[in-house]
Design an enzyme around this catalytic site. Sequence first.
Site, PDB file in Angstrom:
ATOM      1  N   CYS A 194       0.869  -1.178   0.000  1.00 34.67           N
ATOM      2  CA  CYS A 194       0.000   0.000   0.000  1.00 34.67           C
ATOM      3  C   CYS A 194       0.901   1.222   0.000  1.00 34.67           C
ATOM      4  O   CYS A 194       1.614   1.464   0.977  1.00 34.67           O
ATOM      5  CB  CYS A 194      -0.921   0.001   1.211  1.00 34.67           C
ATOM      6  SG  CYS A 194      -1.902   1.499   1.361  1.00 34.67           S
TER       7      CYS A 194
ATOM      8  N   CYS B 161      -5.415   5.888  -2.878  1.00 38.91           N
ATOM      9  CA  CYS B 161      -4.688   4.616  -2.990  1.00 38.91           C
ATOM     10  C   CYS B 161      -3.354   4.940  -3.645  1.00 38.91           C
ATOM     11  O   CYS B 161      -3.321   5.370  -4.805  1.00 38.91           O
ATOM     12  CB  CYS B 161      -5.479   3.603  -3.808  1.00 38.91           C
ATOM     13  SG  CYS B 161      -4.578   2.052  -4.106  1.00 38.91           S
TER      14      CYS B 161
END
Length: 310
Positions: A95, A246
Amino acid sequence: MALEPLDQLTGLSYAKGHATGNDFVMLADPEGNLDLQSVHVAALADRHFGLGADGVIRAVPTGRVPDYAYQLDHDPEAYWFMDYRNADGSIAEMCGNGVRLFVHFLVKEQLVELPVGGSLRMGSRAGIKEVTRLENGYAVNLGPWGLVHAEQAAATSLDSTVKVAGWEQARPALSITMGNPHTVVALAELAELDDLDLVHLPEVSPVPENGTNVEFVVPAEPLVSEGTGHVRMRVHERGVGETLSCGTGACAAAAAVRYWARTTAVIDDWVVNIPGGQVGVAFRKNADGTEDVVLSGPAQLVARGTLSPE
């Protein structure tokens, strides 16, 4: 969700933070003794019965992670490992926003010393990553990007289809790997981007074995301003739903638009606007012909606490 899973973590100290609105519960586990189960993660991340987050990140010594301890042998500087879990408790490879917050957490917990301009190497399920501290955030070298279906992408610049709730037909898309899977769809209008129904899981075909994150992107007009490409994006993250940001998704969106525009220009620096703010994406060539992707942006801790026996 029942509260019982949280009862098992009574007394656990945590921090809460975000990186451009992508929020995480942060746990320090310097001895590697925390047996964090998927049910614990889902309970912590629950926005009604828990703390609420897009994911949970455990900071643990790389040598204490059985399947990834080898990374410390390859790079002794990669002492800390980012153990990242999605909000539903599933394990994820990487991530990009979480990496920035992970390193910021290490700094604020005084687990590492990292002055502005300094760099830190860290372990992850997507390999060893290098993070540099900036005046106003962090820059993460996420390593090379790639095409999931390279042969088909080379022939048509597209390799997948995506359908969201309310669309009569599926739209063509391009699959990008950033160490984790992404499927990128280009839209023509900001109004269409704003009207997307991302409450429901988009239908992707073919869907990668472990699922995929789905990015919807609108290139700016003009695409390039002062040598920098500009795009706007929304994302549905696997195991989470729509999130405000994101990091690897922003990189995948920039990579896809850059790939589509390659016949007219190769743009190495990008600004990606997401609902949670703005991040920078830069493509840097390596001697072997591959390209590393560098993601930059802010990170912030907003709270600390201890899980209550209640």
